[in-house]
Write an enzyme that holds these catalytic residues in place. Structure first.
Site, PDB file in Angstrom:
ATOM      1  N   ASP A   1       0.804  -1.218   0.000  1.00 56.20           N
ATOM      2  CA  ASP A   1       0.000   0.000   0.000  1.00 56.20           C
ATOM      3  C   ASP A   1       0.840   1.274   0.000  1.00 56.20           C
ATOM      4  O   ASP A   1       2.058   1.236   0.206  1.00 56.20           O
ATOM      5  CB  ASP A   1      -0.950   0.010   1.209  1.00 56.20           C
ATOM      6  CG  ASP A   1      -0.320  -0.582   2.477  1.00 56.20           C
ATOM      7  OD1 ASP A   1       0.917  -0.568   2.586  1.00 56.20           O
ATOM      8  OD2 ASP A   1      -1.066  -1.055   3.351  1.00 56.20           O
TER       9      ASP A   1
ATOM     10  N   ASN B   1      -7.735  -3.482  14.218  1.00 53.45           N
ATOM     11  CA  ASN B   1      -9.122  -3.727  13.793  1.00 53.45           C
ATOM     12  C   ASN B   1      -9.222  -4.875  12.781  1.00 53.45           C
ATOM     13  O   ASN B   1     -10.266  -5.085  12.179  1.00 53.45           O
ATOM     14  CB  ASN B   1      -9.729  -2.449  13.190  1.00 53.45           C
ATOM     15  CG  ASN B   1      -8.999  -1.998  11.928  1.00 53.45           C
ATOM     16  OD1 ASN B   1      -8.037  -2.628  11.485  1.00 53.45           O
ATOM     17  ND2 ASN B   1      -9.445  -0.898  11.346  1.00 53.45           N
TER      18      ASN B   1
ATOM     19  N   HIS C   1      -7.415  -5.151   9.957  1.00 51.97           N
ATOM     20  CA  HIS C   1      -7.122  -4.868   8.551  1.00 51.97           C
ATOM     21  C   HIS C   1      -5.841  -5.567   8.100  1.00 51.97           C
ATOM     22  O   HIS C   1      -4.939  -5.813   8.900  1.00 51.97           O
ATOM     23  CB  HIS C   1      -7.112  -3.358   8.248  1.00 51.97           C
ATOM     24  CG  HIS C   1      -5.945  -2.588   8.751  1.00 51.97           C
ATOM     25  ND1 HIS C   1      -6.037  -1.269   9.144  1.00 51.97           N
ATOM     26  CD2 HIS C   1      -4.631  -2.908   8.907  1.00 51.97           C
ATOM     27  CE1 HIS C   1      -4.851  -0.832   9.507  1.00 51.97           C
ATOM     28  NE2 HIS C   1      -3.978  -1.803   9.377  1.00 51.97           N
TER      29      HIS C   1
ATOM     30  N   GLU D   1      -9.779  -2.112   5.212  1.00 53.78           N
ATOM     31  CA  GLU D   1     -10.432  -1.875   6.496  1.00 53.78           C
ATOM     32  C   GLU D   1     -11.678  -2.758   6.635  1.00 53.78           C
ATOM     33  O   GLU D   1     -12.163  -3.321   5.642  1.00 53.78           O
ATOM     34  CB  GLU D   1     -10.825  -0.391   6.598  1.00 53.78           C
ATOM     35  CG  GLU D   1      -9.650   0.585   6.483  1.00 53.78           C
ATOM     36  CD  GLU D   1      -8.756   0.631   7.728  1.00 53.78           C
ATOM     37  OE1 GLU D   1      -8.759  -0.325   8.532  1.00 53.78           O
ATOM     38  OE2 GLU D   1      -8.035   1.633   7.899  1.00 53.78           O
TER      39      GLU D   1
END
Ligand code: F6R
Length: 248
Positions: free
Chosen positions: A67, A136, A138, A143
């Site tokens: 990313d 979380n 990801h 996400e």
């Protein structure tokens, strides 16, 4: 999923580096998928040390990063291009032209996403993808709520991700709110996956990864569908999980 439990961050970094070195020695023209963030920096340090001491060569290795932030040029100290050059590529013998990271400061971001996805697939895909995990759940910047079918795409970063990554910036307002990320299907096409997990802040994510059903609201759960995943996790991340692990 095979889980290897190690003592701490240092041991995780060492073990992960050994794992990668073995693959590079066996397949000198391997294609690696790479991650940024706090988790893999120790692994890169160990790989550099090994390159300097033992001469493991990356001359024929190709890399694709997961990313990049939208809006940051590769020269920006907070871009993932800068991170990779600074933490790894500048210290080994890899050809920079064989290192690929999405371009975050380009006009047509949609086009860049398609170009990056095609680049990976036309290259023949990724042999070994290194991943970290967000608290979380990801993976990459996929996400919670991201489709398991997603390819390289634009994401709006979750507030918890922006907060977690603010530690790398001077001020929280400087953290970009959008990024380009390999999609979940892009990641899942990798032949093999190495997930690194360290620290108490990842304990809940690790727990959910082991115990939750496949669920797009917890992106990392998709890894249960991959035939070849190795997780190297430290005691702080694994504590009290009551899962079968190999102790190293
Ligand atoms: C980084 C990436 C992210 C991180 C994750 C964990 O390229 O894709 O998924 O792996 O946010 O970040 P750290 O390692 O900083 O806890």
């Amino acid at each position: 999923m095979k889980i290897i439990e190690v003592k701490d961050y240092q041991h995780m970094s060492q073990k992960a580096a050994e794992y990668i070195i073995e693959k590079v020695l066996k397949h000198p023209s391997i294609t690696l998928g790479l991650a940024t963030g706090g988790t893999p920096t120790g692994t890169y340090r160990n790989l550099i040390e090994d390159h300097q001491k033992n001469g493991t060569s990356y001359q024929n290795v190709t890399t694709f990063n997961l990313d990049e932030y939208i809006g940051l040029a590769g020269t920006d100290i907070n871009s993932y291009r800068y991170y990779m050059d600074d933490n790894f590529f500048n210290h080994i013998d890899i050809k920079k032209s064989n290192t690929f990271i999405p371009q975050g400061n380009i006009k047509n971001i949609e086009e860049e996403c398609n170009r990056y996805e095609d680049l990976i697939m036309n290259h023949g895909g990724i042999d070994l993808q290194v991943l970290g995990i967000g608290s979380n759940g990801h993976i990459g910047f996929n996400e919670p709520g991201t489709s398991f079918q997603s390819k390289t795409h634009i994401v709006k970063l979750a507030p918890s991700t922006i907060e977690a990554n603010a530690r790398f910036f001077n001020r929280p307002e400087e953290v970009p709110t959008q990024a380009i990320t390999m999609g979940i299907s892009t990641i899942m096409k990798s032949k093999e996956i190495l997930l690194l997990v360290s620290g108490e802040s990842k304990r809940n994510a690790m727990y959910q990864l082991i115990h939750s059903e496949l669920n797009e609201n917890f992106p990392a759960s998709v890894l249960k569908n991959h035939p070849c995943v190795t997780i190297i996790a430290d005691e702080a991340a694994i504590l009290d999980l009551k899962i079968p692990v190999t102790k190293k």
